[in-house]
Design a protein around this motif. Structure first.
Motif, PDB file in Angstrom:
ATOM      1  N   UNK A  61       0.830  -1.207   0.000  1.00  0.00           N
ATOM      2  CA  UNK A  61       0.000   0.000   0.000  1.00  0.00           C
ATOM      3  C   UNK A  61       0.866   1.258   0.000  1.00  0.00           C
ATOM      4  N   UNK A  62       1.954   1.240   0.751  1.00  0.00           N
ATOM      5  CA  UNK A  62       2.876   2.386   0.738  1.00  0.00           C
ATOM      6  C   UNK A  62       3.411   2.602  -0.670  1.00  0.00           C
ATOM      7  N   UNK A  63       3.823   1.534  -1.339  1.00  0.00           N
ATOM      8  CA  UNK A  63       4.357   1.655  -2.697  1.00  0.00           C
ATOM      9  C   UNK A  63       3.298   2.169  -3.656  1.00  0.00           C
ATOM     10  N   UNK A  64       2.077   1.693  -3.495  1.00  0.00           N
ATOM     11  CA  UNK A  64       0.997   2.136  -4.370  1.00  0.00           C
ATOM     12  C   UNK A  64       0.748   3.635  -4.239  1.00  0.00           C
ATOM     13  N   UNK A  65       0.553   4.076  -2.982  1.00  0.00           N
ATOM     14  CA  UNK A  65       0.224   5.492  -2.792  1.00  0.00           C
ATOM     15  C   UNK A  65       1.419   6.397  -3.086  1.00  0.00           C
ATOM     16  N   UNK A  66       2.610   5.891  -2.919  1.00  0.00           N
ATOM     17  CA  UNK A  66       3.774   6.671  -3.344  1.00  0.00           C
ATOM     18  C   UNK A  66       3.684   6.990  -4.830  1.00  0.00           C
ATOM     19  N   UNK A  67       3.315   5.983  -5.626  1.00  0.00           N
ATOM     20  CA  UNK A  67       3.190   6.201  -7.074  1.00  0.00           C
ATOM     21  C   UNK A  67       2.070   7.182  -7.398  1.00  0.00           C
ATOM     22  N   UNK A  68       0.956   7.062  -6.682  1.00  0.00           N
ATOM     23  CA  UNK A  68      -0.156   7.984  -6.901  1.00  0.00           C
ATOM     24  C   UNK A  68       0.270   9.416  -6.574  1.00  0.00           C
ATOM     25  N   UNK A  69       0.932   9.588  -5.427  1.00  0.00           N
ATOM     26  CA  UNK A  69       1.378  10.923  -5.028  1.00  0.00           C
ATOM     27  C   UNK A  69       2.389  11.484  -6.022  1.00  0.00           C
ATOM     28  N   UNK A  70       3.333  10.663  -6.447  1.00  0.00           N
ATOM     29  CA  UNK A  70       4.332  11.122  -7.416  1.00  0.00           C
ATOM     30  C   UNK A  70       3.671  11.528  -8.718  1.00  0.00           C
ATOM     31  N   UNK A  71       2.717  10.746  -9.178  1.00  0.00           N
ATOM     32  CA  UNK A  71       2.017  11.050 -10.429  1.00  0.00           C
ATOM     33  C   UNK A  71       1.268  12.364 -10.330  1.00  0.00           C
ATOM     34  N   UNK A  72       0.794  12.683  -9.133  1.00  0.00           N
ATOM     35  CA  UNK A  72       0.029  13.915  -8.932  1.00  0.00           C
ATOM     36  C   UNK A  72       0.876  15.079  -8.446  1.00  0.00           C
ATOM     37  N   UNK A  73       2.198  14.908  -8.398  1.00  0.00           N
ATOM     38  CA  UNK A  73       3.078  16.004  -8.018  1.00  0.00           C
ATOM     39  C   UNK A  73       3.018  16.369  -6.559  1.00  0.00           C
TER      40      UNK A  73
END
Length: 361
Positions: A61-73
């Motif tokens: 879950x940490x890895x998933x949301x990290x990607x979401x946050x990175x994608x959204x700046x």
């Protein structure tokens, strides 16, 4: 409104510390978010999870949301994700989770809680507000917008007050016939969440504190935190602004030993450069110090002589450009009997804290 922990520096490291995550001193500004990017789906990582089909561990879950946050700046994507997941699992940090917690599949309820909190972070809400609490020194304080979030550098301001009180006690104990030292009375101007006032009460068990703020939300939050920490008997919390009319009420508790404040000190022209987390959620009146950043600083210094004991002290957190400005202003107002005794640096080596002493007549 002004509050302890208010972040005033416009450099990347201090904006990073808005999240309480980094102490590196690297110049630059954080980018503004242009709104959520929905190219990643909550279900997309599940197919590759080590816990098996349809199951996600804390690490997944940490890895998933990290990607979401990175994608959204979103700034500090990894750390933001770790703090949120840790909070839902009942831990302070991701690193403190044991192996079982890291590898046990999360329940649907836990995943839903993480998603709700992460959606708030996607809106650039600071992690402290997302979680609703944050640690400052050894205290866990409730947090909610728009009351300003205490920053790590403000902990040094508390240390300076404690050191000065310790020095006074040691000096007194060296006399042949020591004079009894009364319990120190401390006034905090701009209490915010209560971080400074409550920390001083814990560090100086014999002290009494008067905490004041002109913002009702700040006063209410300080009261709430004081009750949660069972310190309400030693603190007087006042809803009022800094003014000459407030001096009479403040003196009901006797002459003051220390005045402590982290006042608004951002130069007005710099306000527009603040990051989205600040502009959208924190009270900008607690930041804007006027054209020279000294609007409230001057008010505090003008009021101080009528409140302080002789040899009493004022401790201020300021902009690095302020020490010389304050020194010159005090020299231009000798009737105040205040002198700049010392300037202390923050952990980035910038002049940040002022110790101002009241001289005897």
């Amino acid at each position: 409104m002004w509050k302890p922990g208010t972040m005033r520096c416009l450099t990347n490291p201090l904006l990073r510390r808005l999240l309480g995550l980094s102490s590196q001193c690297v110049p630059g500004m954080l980018s503004q978010s242009k709104g959520p990017v929905l190219s990643l789906r909550w279900s997309s990582p599940r197919q590759s999870c080590s816990a098996g089909p349809g199951l996600m561990t804390a690490t997944d879950v940490v890895n998933y949301w990290q990607k979401v946050f990175e994608t959204n700046g979103i700034p500090e994507a990894r750390e933001s994700s770790e703090y949120i997941v840790s909070f839902v699992l009942g831990a302070k940090t991701f690193q403190s989770l044991n192996s079982k917690s890291l590898h046990t599949p999360l329940t649907a309820v836990q995943q839903e809680q993480i998603q709700q909190l992460s959606n708030k972070r996607l809106e650039r809400m600071p992690v402290q507000y997302v979680l609703g609490e944050w640690d400052f020194q050894d205290l866990t304080l409730k947090m909610r917008p728009p009351v300003f979030i205490p920053r790590p550098e403000t902990e040094d301001l508390i240390s300076l007050v404690v050191e000065e009180e310790s020095w006074k006690c040691e000096k007194n104990s060296g006399f042949c016939f020591p004079v009894p030292v009364p319990h120190p009375v401390i006034l905090e101007i701009g209490c915010g969440s209560g971080a400074i006032a409550l920390s001083l009460l814990c560090k100086l068990p014999q002290s009494r504190v008067i905490a004041m703020d002109k913002d009702e939300a700040a006063v209410d939050l300080t009261k709430e935190n004081a009750h949660r920490l069972q310190l309400q008997e030693r603190i007087h919390i006042l809803h009022q602004d800094v003014s000459y009319s407030s001096a009479k009420q403040l003196l009901l508790w006797g002459p003051i030993d220390f005045i402590v404040s982290n006042p608004p000190y951002v130069f007005h022209e710099d306000m527009a450069s603040l990051d989205a987390e600040i502009l959208c959620y924190e009270d900008l009146d607690a930041l804007d110090g006027g054209d020279d950043g000294m609007r409230v600083i001057k008010s505090i210094l003008a009021l101080a002589p009528s409140l302080l004991k002789d040899s009493g002290s004022v401790f201020l957190e300021v902009d690095p450009r302020h020490p010389n400005m304050v020194k010159n202003w005090l020299q231009a107002h000798p009737n105040l009997l205040l002198v700049l005794r010392a300037v202390h640096e923050d952990f980035c080596g910038k002049p940040r804290f002022l110790h101002i002493l009241k001289q005897g007549r």
